[in-house]
Design a protein around this motif. Structure first.
Motif, short mmCIF file in Angstrom:
data_model
loop_
_atom_site.label_atom_id
_atom_site.label_comp_id
_atom_site.label_asym_id
_atom_site.label_seq_id
_atom_site.Cartn_x
_atom_site.Cartn_y
_atom_site.Cartn_z
N GLN A 74 0.83 -1.21 0.00
CA GLN A 74 0.00 0.00 0.00
C GLN A 74 0.86 1.26 0.00
O GLN A 74 0.55 2.23 -0.69
N LEU A 75 1.95 1.22 0.77
CA LEU A 75 2.85 2.37 0.81
C LEU A 75 3.49 2.61 -0.55
O LEU A 75 3.53 3.75 -1.04
N LEU A 76 3.96 1.55 -1.19
CA LEU A 76 4.55 1.70 -2.52
C LEU A 76 3.55 2.26 -3.51
O LEU A 76 3.87 3.17 -4.29
N ARG A 77 2.34 1.74 -3.48
CA ARG A 77 1.31 2.22 -4.41
C ARG A 77 0.95 3.67 -4.13
O ARG A 77 0.74 4.47 -5.05
N ARG A 78 0.86 4.03 -2.85
CA ARG A 78 0.49 5.40 -2.49
C ARG A 78 1.56 6.39 -2.95
O ARG A 78 1.24 7.44 -3.52
N VAL A 79 2.82 6.05 -2.74
CA VAL A 79 3.89 6.95 -3.17
C VAL A 79 3.97 6.99 -4.70
O VAL A 79 4.16 8.05 -5.29
N ALA A 80 3.79 5.83 -5.33
CA ALA A 80 3.83 5.79 -6.80
C ALA A 80 2.69 6.62 -7.39
O ALA A 80 2.86 7.28 -8.41
N ARG A 81 1.54 6.61 -6.73
CA ARG A 81 0.41 7.40 -7.22
C ARG A 81 0.70 8.90 -7.14
O ARG A 81 0.25 9.66 -7.99
N THR A 82 1.47 9.33 -6.15
CA THR A 82 1.83 10.75 -6.08
C THR A 82 2.76 11.14 -7.21
O THR A 82 2.80 12.30 -7.61
N ARG A 83 3.53 10.20 -7.70
CA ARG A 83 4.46 10.47 -8.79
C ARG A 83 3.81 10.33 -10.17
O ARG A 83 4.12 11.07 -11.08
N ASP A 84 2.94 9.33 -10.30
CA ASP A 84 2.28 9.07 -11.59
C ASP A 84 0.92 8.45 -11.30
O ASP A 84 0.84 7.34 -10.79
N SER A 85 -0.13 9.16 -11.62
CA SER A 85 -1.47 8.69 -11.26
C SER A 85 -1.86 7.41 -11.99
O SER A 85 -2.72 6.67 -11.52
N ARG A 86 -1.22 7.11 -13.10
CA ARG A 86 -1.55 5.89 -13.84
C ARG A 86 -0.96 4.63 -13.20
O ARG A 86 -1.31 3.52 -13.56
N SER A 87 -0.06 4.80 -12.25
CA SER A 87 0.60 3.64 -11.66
C SER A 87 -0.31 2.82 -10.76
O SER A 87 0.05 1.72 -10.35
N VAL A 88 -1.50 3.30 -10.46
CA VAL A 88 -2.43 2.59 -9.58
C VAL A 88 -2.85 1.26 -10.20
O VAL A 88 -3.01 0.26 -9.49
N VAL A 89 -3.01 1.23 -11.49
CA VAL A 89 -3.53 0.03 -12.15
C VAL A 89 -2.44 -0.85 -12.76
O VAL A 89 -2.76 -1.86 -13.37
N LEU A 90 -1.20 -0.50 -12.58
CA LEU A 90 -0.12 -1.26 -13.20
C LEU A 90 0.12 -2.59 -12.49
O LEU A 90 0.00 -2.69 -11.27
N ARG A 91 0.47 -3.60 -13.26
CA ARG A 91 0.79 -4.93 -12.73
C ARG A 91 2.02 -5.47 -13.45
O ARG A 91 2.38 -5.03 -14.53
N ASP A 92 2.66 -6.44 -12.86
CA ASP A 92 3.76 -7.21 -13.43
C ASP A 92 4.87 -6.35 -14.02
O ASP A 92 5.47 -5.57 -13.31
N LEU A 93 5.13 -6.48 -15.33
CA LEU A 93 6.26 -5.77 -15.94
C LEU A 93 6.05 -4.26 -15.96
O LEU A 93 7.01 -3.49 -15.79
N ALA A 94 4.81 -3.83 -16.14
CA ALA A 94 4.55 -2.39 -16.13
C ALA A 94 4.81 -1.81 -14.74
O ALA A 94 5.36 -0.71 -14.60
N TRP A 95 4.43 -2.55 -13.68
CA TRP A 95 4.70 -2.11 -12.32
C TRP A 95 6.20 -2.08 -12.04
O TRP A 95 6.71 -1.15 -11.43
N ARG A 96 6.90 -3.09 -12.54
CA ARG A 96 8.37 -3.13 -12.39
C ARG A 96 9.01 -1.93 -13.07
O ARG A 96 9.88 -1.27 -12.49
N ASP A 97 8.58 -1.64 -14.27
CA ASP A 97 9.14 -0.50 -15.00
C ASP A 97 8.82 0.82 -14.29
O ASP A 97 9.66 1.73 -14.25
N ALA A 98 7.62 0.93 -13.75
CA ALA A 98 7.24 2.16 -13.03
C ALA A 98 8.09 2.34 -11.78
O ALA A 98 8.57 3.45 -11.50
N LEU A 99 8.28 1.26 -11.02
CA LEU A 99 9.13 1.35 -9.82
C LEU A 99 10.55 1.74 -10.19
O LEU A 99 11.17 2.58 -9.53
N ALA A 100 11.07 1.14 -11.25
CA ALA A 100 12.44 1.44 -11.68
C ALA A 100 12.56 2.87 -12.19
O ALA A 100 13.58 3.53 -11.97
N ALA A 101 11.53 3.38 -12.85
CA ALA A 101 11.59 4.74 -13.39
C ALA A 101 11.49 5.80 -12.30
O ALA A 101 12.08 6.87 -12.41
N MET A 102 10.75 5.50 -11.23
CA MET A 102 10.56 6.50 -10.18
C MET A 102 11.79 6.63 -9.27
O MET A 102 11.99 7.68 -8.66
N ALA A 103 12.56 5.58 -9.16
CA ALA A 103 13.80 5.62 -8.38
C ALA A 103 14.84 4.77 -9.09
O ALA A 103 15.07 3.62 -8.75
#
Length: 160
Positions: free
Chosen positions: A83-112
């Motif tokens: 939940q913490l990861l999703r909440r912080v990711a949502r502050t950076r990119d609102s589309r990250s709420v629905v991301l799963r698997d490879l898209a979620w991995r790419d979003a995490l890698a892009a944000m940090a």
């Protein structure tokens, strides 16, 4: 020879300080130093506010880690961390709420980009699999480092 009138003294100029009035260069230096102090105070206050924000964000993670140490409930820890990861990711990119698997991995890698995200990806598995193994202390450290890095970076302006 006797003097016919009062004895006169020479004219004395009053003592003038060489420091006052200040030369224009000194006034410029005072203005620059004052501006530097104001900018320094503003930057220190912004940094303190950012630190308070990050610390307030990480309170739930620290509580979940302490609860795990007491009761050993891995799913509860993983749920809070996710939940913490999703909440912080949502502050950076609102589309990250629905991301799963490879898209979620790419979003995490892009944000940090400098952070290792392997343990972060294992959190989602630990929520739903009762037999999942997760090193809680290193994972909590990685989550905290990712949150600090993600909140430090300025969001990219989206032009759509």
């Amino acid at each position: 020879m006797p003097t016919a009138g009062p004895e006169l003294r020479d004219i004395h100029v009053p003592h003038v300080s060489m420091w006052w009035p200040l030369a224009p260069g000194w006034w410029l230096l005072i203005a620059l130093l004052s501006a530097a102090v104001v900018v320094g105070v503003i930057l220190l206050r912004r940094r303190a506010a950012w630190k308070r924000r990050v610390d307030a964000t990480l309170v739930d993670l620290h509580d979940a880690t302490a609860r795990y140490a007491q009761d050993g409930d891995l799913a509860a820890f993983a749920s809070v961390a996710s939940q913490l990861l999703r909440r912080v990711a949502r502050t950076r990119d609102s589309r990250s709420v629905v991301l799963r698997d490879l898209a979620w991995r790419d979003a995490l890698a892009a944000m940090a980009p400098a952070q290792d995200i392997d343990r972060l990806l294992a959190i989602d598995d630990a929520i739903y699999r009762p037999d999942a193994t997760l090193d809680v202390i290193p994972t909590a450290r990685d989550v905290e480092a990712w949150v600090r890095a993600a909140l430090r970076r300025r969001p990219a302006h989206v032009t759509a």
